[in-house]
Design a protein around this motif. Sequence first.
Motif, PDB file in Angstrom:
ATOM      1  N   ARG A  54      -3.552   6.121  -9.828  1.00 34.52           N
ATOM      2  CA  ARG A  54      -3.049   5.246  -8.752  1.00 34.52           C
ATOM      3  C   ARG A  54      -3.936   4.032  -8.534  1.00 34.52           C
ATOM      4  O   ARG A  54      -3.487   2.984  -8.080  1.00 34.52           O
ATOM      5  CB  ARG A  54      -2.942   6.053  -7.462  1.00 34.52           C
ATOM      6  CG  ARG A  54      -4.227   6.792  -7.082  1.00 34.52           C
ATOM      7  CD  ARG A  54      -3.950   7.875  -6.066  1.00 34.52           C
ATOM      8  NE  ARG A  54      -5.098   8.738  -5.824  1.00 34.52           N
ATOM      9  CZ  ARG A  54      -5.020   9.942  -5.278  1.00 34.52           C
ATOM     10  NH1 ARG A  54      -3.840  10.437  -4.947  1.00 34.52           N
ATOM     11  NH2 ARG A  54      -6.086  10.666  -5.057  1.00 34.52           N
ATOM     12  N   THR A  55      -5.243   4.167  -8.876  1.00 36.48           N
ATOM     13  CA  THR A  55      -6.145   3.039  -8.603  1.00 36.48           C
ATOM     14  C   THR A  55      -5.747   1.803  -9.414  1.00 36.48           C
ATOM     15  O   THR A  55      -5.795   0.694  -8.911  1.00 36.48           O
ATOM     16  CB  THR A  55      -7.610   3.400  -8.932  1.00 36.48           C
ATOM     17  OG1 THR A  55      -7.707   3.698 -10.318  1.00 36.48           O
ATOM     18  CG2 THR A  55      -8.088   4.594  -8.126  1.00 36.48           C
ATOM     19  N   ARG A 110     -10.187   7.974 -15.233  1.00 35.13           N
ATOM     20  CA  ARG A 110     -10.111   9.370 -15.652  1.00 35.13           C
ATOM     21  C   ARG A 110      -8.666   9.726 -16.009  1.00 35.13           C
ATOM     22  O   ARG A 110      -7.732   9.229 -15.375  1.00 35.13           O
ATOM     23  CB  ARG A 110     -10.566  10.216 -14.447  1.00 35.13           C
ATOM     24  CG  ARG A 110     -10.450  11.697 -14.569  1.00 35.13           C
ATOM     25  CD  ARG A 110     -10.980  12.352 -13.279  1.00 35.13           C
ATOM     26  NE  ARG A 110     -10.093  12.160 -12.144  1.00 35.13           N
ATOM     27  CZ  ARG A 110      -9.091  12.964 -11.821  1.00 35.13           C
ATOM     28  NH1 ARG A 110      -8.844  14.047 -12.544  1.00 35.13           N
ATOM     29  NH2 ARG A 110      -8.329  12.725 -10.788  1.00 35.13           N
ATOM     30  N   PRO A 141     -13.443   4.111 -10.758  1.00 32.58           N
ATOM     31  CA  PRO A 141     -13.324   4.556  -9.365  1.00 32.58           C
ATOM     32  C   PRO A 141     -14.082   5.862  -9.139  1.00 32.58           C
ATOM     33  O   PRO A 141     -14.366   6.220  -7.994  1.00 32.58           O
ATOM     34  CB  PRO A 141     -11.815   4.745  -9.171  1.00 32.58           C
ATOM     35  CG  PRO A 141     -11.263   4.955 -10.544  1.00 32.58           C
ATOM     36  CD  PRO A 141     -12.151   4.160 -11.467  1.00 32.58           C
ATOM     37  N   LEU A 142     -14.400   6.565 -10.235  1.00 32.48           N
ATOM     38  CA  LEU A 142     -15.049   7.881 -10.185  1.00 32.48           C
ATOM     39  C   LEU A 142     -14.132   8.880  -9.460  1.00 32.48           C
ATOM     40  O   LEU A 142     -13.340   8.442  -8.631  1.00 32.48           O
ATOM     41  CB  LEU A 142     -16.433   7.801  -9.542  1.00 32.48           C
ATOM     42  CG  LEU A 142     -17.423   6.830 -10.204  1.00 32.48           C
ATOM     43  CD1 LEU A 142     -18.724   6.782  -9.394  1.00 32.48           C
ATOM     44  CD2 LEU A 142     -17.703   7.239 -11.653  1.00 32.48           C
ATOM     45  N   PRO A 143     -14.168  10.153  -9.735  1.00 32.00           N
ATOM     46  CA  PRO A 143     -15.122  10.815 -10.606  1.00 32.00           C
ATOM     47  C   PRO A 143     -14.831  10.566 -12.085  1.00 32.00           C
ATOM     48  O   PRO A 143     -13.679  10.415 -12.480  1.00 32.00           O
ATOM     49  CB  PRO A 143     -14.890  12.291 -10.273  1.00 32.00           C
ATOM     50  CG  PRO A 143     -13.446  12.371  -9.884  1.00 32.00           C
ATOM     51  CD  PRO A 143     -13.174  11.087  -9.169  1.00 32.00           C
ATOM     52  N   GLN A 183      -5.719  11.857 -15.415  1.00 27.78           N
ATOM     53  CA  GLN A 183      -5.402  12.590 -14.189  1.00 27.78           C
ATOM     54  C   GLN A 183      -4.772  13.949 -14.531  1.00 27.78           C
ATOM     55  O   GLN A 183      -3.551  14.145 -14.395  1.00 27.78           O
ATOM     56  CB  GLN A 183      -4.433  11.777 -13.322  1.00 27.78           C
ATOM     57  CG  GLN A 183      -4.899  10.340 -13.066  1.00 27.78           C
ATOM     58  CD  GLN A 183      -5.959  10.246 -11.984  1.00 27.78           C
ATOM     59  OE1 GLN A 183      -5.695  10.570 -10.834  1.00 27.78           O
ATOM     60  NE2 GLN A 183      -7.151   9.798 -12.347  1.00 27.78           N
ATOM     61  N   HIS A 232      -3.548   3.357  -4.055  1.00 27.38           N
ATOM     62  CA  HIS A 232      -4.854   3.690  -3.474  1.00 27.38           C
ATOM     63  C   HIS A 232      -5.489   2.375  -3.002  1.00 27.38           C
ATOM     64  O   HIS A 232      -6.453   1.886  -3.588  1.00 27.38           O
ATOM     65  CB  HIS A 232      -5.706   4.381  -4.536  1.00 27.38           C
ATOM     66  CG  HIS A 232      -6.914   5.099  -4.014  1.00 27.38           C
ATOM     67  ND1 HIS A 232      -7.405   4.934  -2.725  1.00 27.38           N
ATOM     68  CD2 HIS A 232      -7.749   5.986  -4.629  1.00 27.38           C
ATOM     69  CE1 HIS A 232      -8.490   5.683  -2.575  1.00 27.38           C
ATOM     70  NE2 HIS A 232      -8.710   6.333  -3.712  1.00 27.38           N
ATOM     71  N   ARG A 288     -15.668  10.677  -2.726  1.00 28.02           N
ATOM     72  CA  ARG A 288     -15.987   9.306  -2.296  1.00 28.02           C
ATOM     73  C   ARG A 288     -15.128   8.815  -1.157  1.00 28.02           C
ATOM     74  O   ARG A 288     -15.626   8.271  -0.174  1.00 28.02           O
ATOM     75  CB  ARG A 288     -15.820   8.314  -3.462  1.00 28.02           C
ATOM     76  CG  ARG A 288     -17.032   8.132  -4.298  1.00 28.02           C
ATOM     77  CD  ARG A 288     -16.618   7.855  -5.722  1.00 28.02           C
ATOM     78  NE  ARG A 288     -15.940   9.033  -6.222  1.00 28.02           N
ATOM     79  CZ  ARG A 288     -16.567  10.055  -6.786  1.00 28.02           C
ATOM     80  NH1 ARG A 288     -17.848  10.001  -6.985  1.00 28.02           N
ATOM     81  NH2 ARG A 288     -15.914  11.140  -7.179  1.00 28.02           N
ATOM     82  N   THR A 289     -13.822   8.954  -1.284  1.00 29.70           N
ATOM     83  CA  THR A 289     -12.955   8.336  -0.283  1.00 29.70           C
ATOM     84  C   THR A 289     -13.198   8.966   1.083  1.00 29.70           C
ATOM     85  O   THR A 289     -13.414   8.266   2.078  1.00 29.70           O
ATOM     86  CB  THR A 289     -11.474   8.459  -0.704  1.00 29.70           C
ATOM     87  OG1 THR A 289     -11.343   7.864  -1.996  1.00 29.70           O
ATOM     88  CG2 THR A 289     -10.551   7.739   0.266  1.00 29.70           C
ATOM     89  N   ARG A 302      -4.749  11.480   2.529  1.00 27.73           N
ATOM     90  CA  ARG A 302      -4.609  11.586   1.069  1.00 27.73           C
ATOM     91  C   ARG A 302      -3.684  12.754   0.815  1.00 27.73           C
ATOM     92  O   ARG A 302      -3.806  13.816   1.424  1.00 27.73           O
ATOM     93  CB  ARG A 302      -5.961  11.820   0.402  1.00 27.73           C
ATOM     94  CG  ARG A 302      -5.804  12.226  -1.046  1.00 27.73           C
ATOM     95  CD  ARG A 302      -7.092  12.255  -1.788  1.00 27.73           C
ATOM     96  NE  ARG A 302      -7.580  10.917  -2.069  1.00 27.73           N
ATOM     97  CZ  ARG A 302      -8.603  10.643  -2.868  1.00 27.73           C
ATOM     98  NH1 ARG A 302      -9.254  11.628  -3.459  1.00 27.73           N
ATOM     99  NH2 ARG A 302      -8.996   9.408  -3.077  1.00 27.73           N
ATOM    100  N   GLN A 315      -9.322   1.884  -2.406  1.00 32.41           N
ATOM    101  CA  GLN A 315     -10.125   1.825  -3.632  1.00 32.41           C
ATOM    102  C   GLN A 315     -10.068   0.407  -4.182  1.00 32.41           C
ATOM    103  O   GLN A 315     -11.077  -0.143  -4.635  1.00 32.41           O
ATOM    104  CB  GLN A 315      -9.615   2.834  -4.661  1.00 32.41           C
ATOM    105  CG  GLN A 315     -10.415   2.840  -5.967  1.00 32.41           C
ATOM    106  CD  GLN A 315     -11.872   3.246  -5.777  1.00 32.41           C
ATOM    107  OE1 GLN A 315     -12.151   4.225  -5.103  1.00 32.41           O
ATOM    108  NE2 GLN A 315     -12.805   2.477  -6.344  1.00 32.41           N
TER     109      GLN A 315
END
Length: 390
Positions: A172-173, A234, A272-274, A236, A139, A61-62, A111, A142
Motif C-alpha cells: 500500500r505504501t 517487502r 517503509p520497513l519492516p 506482502q 498508507h 513503526r506506525t 489500521r 507513510q
Amino acid sequence: MSLAGRDLITMSDLSTDEIGSLMETAGHMAEAIGFDSPAAGQTFAPLDRILATCFFEPSTRTRLSFESAMLRLGGSVVGFADPKASSASKGETVADTARMVSGYADIMVIRHPSAGAARVAAHAASIPVINGGDGPHAHPTQTLTDLFCIQRKHGRLDGLTVGLYGDLKYGRTVHSLGTTMARLGSRCVCIAPEQLAMPDRYLDEMEEISGERPAQVNTLDEVLGELDVLYCTRVQAERFPSEEEYQKVAGVFVTDASVMERAPESMIVLHPLPRVDEVHPEIDEDPRACYFEQAGGGVPVRMALMSHLLGLEAPRSSFAGFGGKHETRSEPGRARPQAESETLPASAIGECTNDKCITRQERFLEGEWYKLPGDPPRYVCAFCEEALDG
Ligand code: NCD
C-alpha cells in the motif's frame, strides 16, 4: 484553509498546498524535539487531547510513532494493538468501534486488513480519523513520512526520478507514494516482476495526473543509473492467495553492496520497513541508506499531522472556504472522486468484487459507487476505490 476536524484516508484528501504546509510544520516539530540534535529538544506543555490507536493488523513503526508523537505533543494515548484483544473478536463492526472510540478520544488512527476500512471508520466517527494502512489500498502517513525524508535529503520533491521497487501489487505504501510523487512533479519508475506489477488503476491515476505513464521494468539494472530515490518494499506475504504463490516471488530482489556499487552517488535508498531480505544489512552504514532516519521522521511528521487535524497549529493559508469533517478538496487530474461527485448504492449496480474490500467483511455496510464523469462513465467503489468489474 484549515485541516482542523478533517480525516486523512488517502493522500487525495490533501491538496498539494496542504502537503507543503504539513512538511513545513513537520520541520518545526523536528527542530522542537531535537530530531537532529537531541540536546536542543524542548518539552511540550501538557495537552488535553487523547489519541486512540486502533490496530487490527500488526504494526511497529506506525503505531509506536503515532503514540510517541502524541506523547511528545503532551497528550495521551489509549488503544489496542491486536484485534483479538478488542471487541472485533466478538463480532463488533468497524463502524461501531469507531463511533465508540469517538467518545473516548479526540483523534484516532486505524489500521485494518481490509481496503476501505478507514473510510468506514471516518463515516462513523465524529472525531478526525487517520488511515494507518488499510489492506493493500493506501498508507498516507507513510507517504508523508517518505516525503519528509526525500525533502530533507534532496531538498525538493519535484523533478526527481523515484524507483518503486518490489511488491507494487499488494504494497500500500507505493500506491500512496507513487500517485503523490506524480502530483508533486516527480517521475516514478515501477520495478517489479510481472506477478507483483503496479495495478493499472494507480498507473492510470499517475498518467492522468502527470500526462506520462510510469515506465515498468522487471529488473533494477534497467533503470538504476537514473534514480534519485530507490524505494524498496517487502513482499506482502500476508496478502497472497497462497503460500505457494508467495514462494514464487520471495527473495527475488535484494538491494546489497553490489547494487550500491552500481548506483548513483546521489541516490538514496528508502524502505517503509519492516525489511525481510530485500535490503541487506551490509549496506546499513552506506550514507545513501536512509531507511532508519526515514522511520524516525515518522514522529515529527505525525506530530505535525495531528496538530493540524486537531486545529492546534494554524496552517499556512492560501485557500479559504473549506474545512469541517468529511469535506475533501478537488484538484485537477486526481482520479479519486470528491465529495460532490454522484454516488450510487450497490443495490443499483452491484456489490464490489474486490475480495479485499471492507464491503465484503463488514456487516450492515451498504456498498456505494462513485460515478466518474466520462463517456461511458466509470464507477469506483467508494470504500476500496477499485473500479467496477476490476
Ligand atoms: C508498511 C505497511 O504496514 O504497509 N509498514 C509501515 O507502516 N512502515 C510496509 C510493510 O508492512 O511492508
